[in-house]
Design a protein around this motif. Sequence first.
Motif, PDB file in Angstrom:
ATOM      1  N   LEU A  53       2.317   1.655  -3.526  1.00 16.60           N
ATOM      2  CA  LEU A  53       1.300   2.107  -4.471  1.00 16.60           C
ATOM      3  C   LEU A  53       0.934   3.568  -4.242  1.00 16.60           C
ATOM      4  CD1 LEU A  53      -1.035  -1.015  -4.662  1.00 16.60           C
ATOM      5  CD2 LEU A  53       0.424  -0.083  -6.456  1.00 16.60           C
ATOM      6  N   ASP A  54       0.829   3.975  -2.980  1.00 21.18           N
ATOM      7  CA  ASP A  54       0.540   5.383  -2.676  1.00 21.18           C
ATOM      8  C   ASP A  54       1.652   6.288  -3.189  1.00 21.18           C
ATOM      9  OD1 ASP A  54      -1.884   4.802  -1.495  1.00 21.18           O
ATOM     10  OD2 ASP A  54      -1.106   4.884   0.560  1.00 21.18           O
ATOM     11  N   ARG A 108       1.321   6.524  -7.018  1.00 21.70           N
ATOM     12  CA  ARG A 108       0.182   7.385  -7.382  1.00 21.70           C
ATOM     13  C   ARG A 108       0.501   8.850  -7.117  1.00 21.70           C
ATOM     14  NH1 ARG A 108      -3.500   3.283  -4.489  1.00 21.70           N
ATOM     15  NH2 ARG A 108      -3.928   1.811  -6.161  1.00 21.70           N
ATOM     16  N   HIS A 132       0.827  -1.208   0.000  1.00 21.65           N
ATOM     17  CA  HIS A 132       0.000   0.000   0.000  1.00 21.65           C
ATOM     18  C   HIS A 132       0.860   1.257   0.000  1.00 21.65           C
ATOM     19  CE1 HIS A 132      -3.925  -1.862   0.297  1.00 21.65           C
ATOM     20  NE2 HIS A 132      -3.457  -2.661   1.240  1.00 21.65           N
TER      21      HIS A 132
END
Length: 54
Positions: A42-43, A46, A39
């Motif tokens: 991925l953050d 992004r 997570h």
Amino acid sequence: MRRPPVSQHLRLLRTSRIATAHRQARETQYTLTDDHVAHIALDAIRHAQDQPVS
């Protein structure tokens, strides 16, 4: 300054127990050991994609 090869980064992730490696024939598949780390990664991706390039 030289950039370290990907293999050195992958070795660091394995020795830190952040990723595991599973070898199949001539290929090695790396998997993150913790969903929280996935997570965070991925953050970060992004966030980087949302930033304007100057």
